[in-house]
Design a protein around this motif. Structure first.
Motif, mmCIF file in Angstrom:
data_model
loop_
_atom_site.group_PDB
_atom_site.id
_atom_site.type_symbol
_atom_site.label_atom_id
_atom_site.label_comp_id
_atom_site.label_asym_id
_atom_site.label_seq_id
_atom_site.Cartn_x
_atom_site.Cartn_y
_atom_site.Cartn_z
ATOM 1 N N ASN A 131 22.118 -7.441 29.074
ATOM 2 C CA ASN A 131 21.414 -6.365 29.779
ATOM 3 C C ASN A 131 20.218 -5.790 29.027
ATOM 4 N N GLN A 132 19.832 -6.376 27.901
ATOM 5 C CA GLN A 132 18.611 -5.952 27.235
ATOM 6 C C GLN A 132 17.409 -6.553 27.956
ATOM 7 N N GLN A 133 16.263 -5.896 27.814
ATOM 8 C CA GLN A 133 15.029 -6.438 28.371
ATOM 9 C C GLN A 133 14.131 -6.897 27.226
ATOM 10 N N TRP A 134 13.603 -8.101 27.366
ATOM 11 C CA TRP A 134 12.738 -8.701 26.363
ATOM 12 C C TRP A 134 11.501 -9.247 27.055
ATOM 13 N N GLN A 135 10.394 -9.237 26.313
ATOM 14 C CA GLN A 135 9.198 -9.937 26.779
ATOM 15 C C GLN A 135 9.158 -11.257 26.020
ATOM 16 N N LEU A 136 9.240 -12.341 26.775
ATOM 17 C CA LEU A 136 9.293 -13.667 26.175
ATOM 18 C C LEU A 136 8.053 -14.466 26.528
ATOM 19 N N SER A 137 7.651 -15.294 25.597
ATOM 20 C CA SER A 137 6.630 -16.295 25.859
ATOM 21 C C SER A 137 7.390 -17.594 26.103
ATOM 22 N N VAL A 138 7.332 -18.107 27.336
ATOM 23 C CA VAL A 138 8.185 -19.243 27.708
ATOM 24 C C VAL A 138 7.370 -20.405 28.266
ATOM 25 N N THR A 139 7.957 -21.569 28.174
ATOM 26 C CA THR A 139 7.464 -22.773 28.831
ATOM 27 C C THR A 139 8.622 -23.293 29.665
ATOM 28 N N LEU A 140 8.418 -23.430 30.975
ATOM 29 C CA LEU A 140 9.502 -23.796 31.886
ATOM 30 C C LEU A 140 9.340 -25.200 32.438
ATOM 31 N N LYS A 141 10.454 -25.737 32.905
ATOM 32 C CA LYS A 141 10.442 -26.989 33.664
ATOM 33 C C LYS A 141 11.592 -26.933 34.662
ATOM 34 N N ARG A 142 11.486 -27.756 35.676
ATOM 35 C CA ARG A 142 12.546 -27.824 36.675
ATOM 36 C C ARG A 142 13.767 -28.520 36.066
ATOM 37 N N PRO A 143 14.959 -28.089 36.450
ATOM 38 C CA PRO A 143 16.140 -28.768 35.901
ATOM 39 C C PRO A 143 16.253 -30.195 36.426
ATOM 40 N N HIS A 144 16.727 -31.072 35.584
ATOM 41 C CA HIS A 144 16.977 -32.449 36.010
ATOM 42 C C HIS A 144 18.159 -32.974 35.209
ATOM 43 N N GLY A 145 18.894 -33.873 35.811
ATOM 44 C CA GLY A 145 20.054 -34.458 35.164
ATOM 45 C C GLY A 145 19.926 -35.962 35.099
ATOM 46 N N TYR A 154 24.132 -32.644 34.739
ATOM 47 C CA TYR A 154 23.623 -31.361 34.251
ATOM 48 C C TYR A 154 22.906 -30.589 35.352
ATOM 49 N N GLU A 155 22.148 -31.285 36.183
ATOM 50 C CA GLU A 155 21.410 -30.625 37.259
ATOM 51 C C GLU A 155 22.356 -29.989 38.277
ATOM 52 N N ALA A 156 23.409 -30.691 38.637
ATOM 53 C CA ALA A 156 24.383 -30.135 39.585
ATOM 54 C C ALA A 156 25.097 -28.929 38.981
ATOM 55 N N TRP A 157 25.379 -28.985 37.689
ATOM 56 C CA TRP A 157 26.034 -27.857 37.032
ATOM 57 C C TRP A 157 25.108 -26.642 37.022
ATOM 58 N N LEU A 158 23.821 -26.851 36.705
ATOM 59 C CA LEU A 158 22.873 -25.739 36.730
ATOM 60 C C LEU A 158 22.757 -25.157 38.137
ATOM 61 N N LEU A 159 22.759 -26.012 39.150
ATOM 62 C CA LEU A 159 22.723 -25.541 40.533
ATOM 63 C C LEU A 159 23.935 -24.665 40.836
ATOM 64 N N SER A 160 25.110 -25.094 40.402
ATOM 65 C CA SER A 160 26.319 -24.305 40.656
ATOM 66 C C SER A 160 26.304 -22.977 39.907
ATOM 67 N N GLU A 161 25.571 -22.901 38.802
ATOM 68 C CA GLU A 161 25.463 -21.670 38.020
ATOM 69 C C GLU A 161 24.318 -20.774 38.491
ATOM 70 N N GLY A 162 23.506 -21.258 39.443
ATOM 71 C CA GLY A 162 22.398 -20.472 39.957
ATOM 72 C C GLY A 162 21.152 -20.535 39.091
ATOM 73 N N VAL A 163 21.079 -21.490 38.171
ATOM 74 C CA VAL A 163 19.930 -21.637 37.273
ATOM 75 C C VAL A 163 18.872 -22.489 37.964
ATOM 76 N N THR A 164 17.648 -21.951 38.074
ATOM 77 C CA THR A 164 16.589 -22.660 38.787
ATOM 78 C C THR A 164 15.530 -23.239 37.872
ATOM 79 N N ALA A 165 15.596 -22.953 36.560
ATOM 80 C CA ALA A 165 14.632 -23.508 35.617
ATOM 81 C C ALA A 165 15.233 -23.512 34.221
ATOM 82 N N THR A 166 14.781 -24.451 33.410
ATOM 83 C CA THR A 166 15.136 -24.486 31.998
ATOM 84 C C THR A 166 13.841 -24.403 31.208
#
Length: 176
Positions: A131-145, A154-166
Protein backbone atom coordinates in the motif's frame (compact mmCIF):
# COMPACT_ATOMS: atom_id res chain seq x y z
CA UNK A 1 -30.30 -29.77 -17.35
CA UNK A 2 -27.01 -31.28 -18.51
CA UNK A 3 -27.72 -30.08 -22.06
CA UNK A 4 -27.85 -26.49 -20.87
CA UNK A 5 -24.52 -26.82 -19.04
CA UNK A 6 -23.02 -28.52 -22.07
CA UNK A 7 -24.17 -25.68 -24.35
CA UNK A 8 -22.69 -23.09 -21.95
CA UNK A 9 -19.38 -24.96 -21.86
CA UNK A 10 -19.39 -25.39 -25.63
CA UNK A 11 -19.89 -21.65 -26.14
CA UNK A 12 -17.05 -20.77 -23.76
CA UNK A 13 -14.57 -23.24 -25.23
CA UNK A 14 -15.44 -22.52 -28.86
CA UNK A 15 -13.31 -19.34 -28.86
CA UNK A 16 -10.18 -21.47 -28.83
CA UNK A 17 -10.95 -22.66 -32.35
CA UNK A 18 -11.67 -19.23 -33.87
CA UNK A 19 -8.92 -17.27 -35.64
CA UNK A 20 -10.41 -13.88 -34.59
CA UNK A 21 -12.83 -12.76 -31.91
CA UNK A 22 -16.36 -12.25 -33.25
CA UNK A 23 -18.36 -9.10 -32.60
CA UNK A 24 -20.41 -9.26 -29.41
CA UNK A 25 -23.39 -7.36 -30.79
CA UNK A 26 -23.75 -9.76 -33.74
CA UNK A 27 -23.56 -12.78 -31.43
CA UNK A 28 -26.22 -11.40 -29.11
CA UNK A 29 -28.50 -10.37 -31.99
CA UNK A 30 -28.33 -13.84 -33.55
CA UNK A 31 -28.76 -15.47 -30.12
CA UNK A 32 -31.89 -13.44 -29.38
CA UNK A 33 -33.33 -14.32 -32.80
CA UNK A 34 -32.67 -18.00 -32.14
CA UNK A 35 -34.17 -17.70 -28.68
CA UNK A 36 -37.43 -16.45 -30.21
CA UNK A 37 -37.37 -19.34 -32.67
CA UNK A 38 -36.63 -21.65 -29.74
CA UNK A 39 -40.16 -21.22 -28.43
CA UNK A 40 -41.34 -23.35 -31.34
CA UNK A 41 -38.26 -25.55 -32.00
CA UNK A 42 -36.29 -26.43 -28.86
CA UNK A 43 -32.96 -27.03 -30.63
CA UNK A 44 -32.66 -23.30 -31.38
CA UNK A 45 -32.73 -22.56 -27.64
CA UNK A 46 -29.57 -24.60 -27.11
CA UNK A 47 -27.81 -22.90 -30.01
CA UNK A 48 -28.87 -19.51 -28.58
CA UNK A 49 -27.35 -20.43 -25.19
CA UNK A 50 -24.11 -21.44 -26.96
CA UNK A 51 -24.00 -18.03 -28.66
CA UNK A 52 -24.80 -16.16 -25.43
CA UNK A 53 -22.04 -18.07 -23.63
CA UNK A 54 -19.70 -17.30 -26.51
CA UNK A 55 -20.55 -13.58 -26.31
CA UNK A 56 -19.80 -13.59 -22.57
CA UNK A 57 -16.40 -15.15 -23.26
CA UNK A 58 -15.70 -12.67 -26.08
CA UNK A 59 -16.53 -9.81 -23.71
CA UNK A 60 -13.97 -11.05 -21.16
CA UNK A 61 -11.33 -11.74 -23.82
CA UNK A 62 -11.69 -8.24 -25.31
CA UNK A 63 -11.64 -6.72 -21.83
CA UNK A 64 -8.30 -8.45 -21.14
CA UNK A 65 -6.88 -7.38 -24.49
CA UNK A 66 -7.89 -3.75 -23.81
CA UNK A 67 -6.04 -3.81 -20.47
CA UNK A 68 -2.72 -4.88 -22.02
CA UNK A 69 0.06 -2.39 -22.55
CA UNK A 70 -0.09 -0.85 -26.04
CA UNK A 71 2.65 -1.97 -28.41
CA UNK A 72 3.60 1.71 -28.94
CA UNK A 73 4.99 2.08 -25.39
CA UNK A 74 6.47 -1.39 -25.11
CA UNK A 75 10.20 -1.15 -24.41
CA UNK A 76 10.14 2.62 -23.72
CA UNK A 77 11.20 3.89 -20.33
CA UNK A 78 8.78 6.22 -18.52
CA UNK A 79 7.88 7.36 -15.01
CA UNK A 80 4.72 6.21 -13.30
CA UNK A 81 3.14 6.55 -9.86
CA UNK A 82 2.29 3.11 -8.48
CA UNK A 83 0.81 1.51 -5.39
CA UNK A 84 2.64 -1.55 -4.10
CA UNK A 85 0.38 -4.61 -4.07
CA UNK A 86 1.72 -7.25 -1.71
CA UNK A 87 5.17 -8.02 -0.38
CA UNK A 88 8.29 -7.94 -2.56
CA UNK A 89 9.87 -11.25 -3.43
CA UNK A 90 13.62 -11.85 -3.71
CA UNK A 91 14.60 -14.05 -6.64
CA UNK A 92 17.88 -14.89 -8.34
CA UNK A 93 16.98 -12.28 -10.98
CA UNK A 94 16.47 -9.51 -8.40
CA UNK A 95 13.54 -8.13 -6.46
CA UNK A 96 10.10 -8.93 -7.86
CA UNK A 97 7.08 -6.80 -6.99
CA UNK A 98 3.48 -6.51 -8.10
CA UNK A 99 2.18 -2.96 -8.47
CA UNK A 100 -1.02 -1.18 -9.38
CA UNK A 101 -0.27 1.80 -11.65
CA UNK A 102 -2.04 5.00 -10.61
CA UNK A 103 -0.82 7.77 -12.92
CA UNK A 104 1.70 8.32 -15.70
CA UNK A 105 4.28 10.96 -14.74
CA UNK A 106 5.89 11.24 -18.19
CA UNK A 107 4.83 12.74 -21.50
CA UNK A 108 3.26 9.56 -22.74
CA UNK A 109 -0.09 9.02 -24.42
CA UNK A 110 -1.37 6.09 -22.36
CA UNK A 111 -4.48 6.02 -20.19
CA UNK A 112 -4.09 3.35 -17.55
CA UNK A 113 -7.23 1.19 -17.25
CA UNK A 114 -8.65 0.65 -13.77
CA UNK A 115 -7.74 -2.54 -11.89
CA UNK A 116 -4.53 -3.02 -13.86
CA UNK A 117 -1.56 -4.78 -12.26
CA UNK A 118 2.04 -5.04 -13.41
CA UNK A 119 4.71 -7.57 -12.37
CA UNK A 120 8.06 -5.73 -12.11
CA UNK A 121 11.61 -6.79 -11.32
CA UNK A 122 14.48 -4.66 -10.05
CA UNK A 123 18.23 -5.28 -9.87
CA UNK A 124 18.39 -3.14 -6.72
CA UNK A 125 16.65 -3.91 -3.45
CA UNK A 126 14.15 -1.27 -2.36
CA UNK A 127 12.20 -1.20 0.93
CA UNK A 128 8.82 -1.77 -0.75
CA UNK A 129 5.88 -2.32 1.61
CA UNK A 130 2.21 -3.03 0.77
CA UNK A 131 0.00 0.00 0.00
CA UNK A 132 2.94 2.40 -0.29
CA UNK A 133 3.09 4.76 -3.25
CA UNK A 134 6.29 5.00 -5.28
CA UNK A 135 7.32 6.84 -8.41
CA UNK A 136 9.06 4.31 -10.60
CA UNK A 137 10.97 4.58 -13.83
CA UNK A 138 9.83 1.45 -15.69
CA UNK A 139 10.19 -0.34 -18.99
CA UNK A 140 7.20 -2.57 -19.79
CA UNK A 141 6.39 -5.40 -22.15
CA UNK A 142 3.36 -7.55 -22.77
CA UNK A 143 3.36 -10.87 -20.92
CA UNK A 144 4.24 -13.93 -22.95
CA UNK A 145 4.80 -17.56 -22.11
CA UNK A 146 6.36 -20.59 -23.68
CA UNK A 147 4.44 -22.78 -26.10
CA UNK A 148 6.00 -26.04 -24.95
CA UNK A 149 3.65 -28.90 -24.22
CA UNK A 150 3.63 -29.80 -20.56
CA UNK A 151 5.63 -26.72 -19.53
CA UNK A 152 4.41 -24.10 -17.09
CA UNK A 153 2.38 -21.47 -18.98
CA UNK A 154 3.59 -18.19 -17.49
CA UNK A 155 1.26 -16.06 -19.62
CA UNK A 156 -1.83 -17.99 -18.52
CA UNK A 157 -0.75 -17.71 -14.89
CA UNK A 158 -0.28 -13.93 -15.22
CA UNK A 159 -3.73 -13.72 -16.82
CA UNK A 160 -5.26 -15.60 -13.89
CA UNK A 161 -3.52 -13.20 -11.48
CA UNK A 162 -4.79 -10.12 -13.34
CA UNK A 163 -1.30 -9.02 -14.44
CA UNK A 164 -1.38 -7.20 -17.78
CA UNK A 165 2.30 -6.26 -18.15
CA UNK A 166 5.74 -7.26 -16.94
CA UNK A 167 8.79 -5.07 -16.80
CA UNK A 168 11.89 -3.69 -15.14
CA UNK A 169 12.34 -0.90 -12.61
CA UNK A 170 15.06 1.64 -13.42
CA UNK A 171 14.76 4.07 -10.48
CA UNK A 172 12.39 4.23 -7.55
CA UNK A 173 11.44 7.23 -5.38
CA UNK A 174 9.26 6.83 -2.30
CA UNK A 175 6.19 9.13 -2.38
CA UNK A 176 4.07 8.08 0.60
Amino acid sequence: MERWWLSIALGSVSLVFLPILPTISVLILVALSLLVMGFKWRIFSFVAVVLLSMSWSVYHAKNYLNHRVPAAIEGKQFRVLVKIDGLPESTKFGQKIRVQPLAIRSKLAYDIPKNTYWQLTSDKTYPFRPNQQWQLSVTLKRPHGTASAGAFDYEAWLLSEGVTATGKVGRAIFVQ
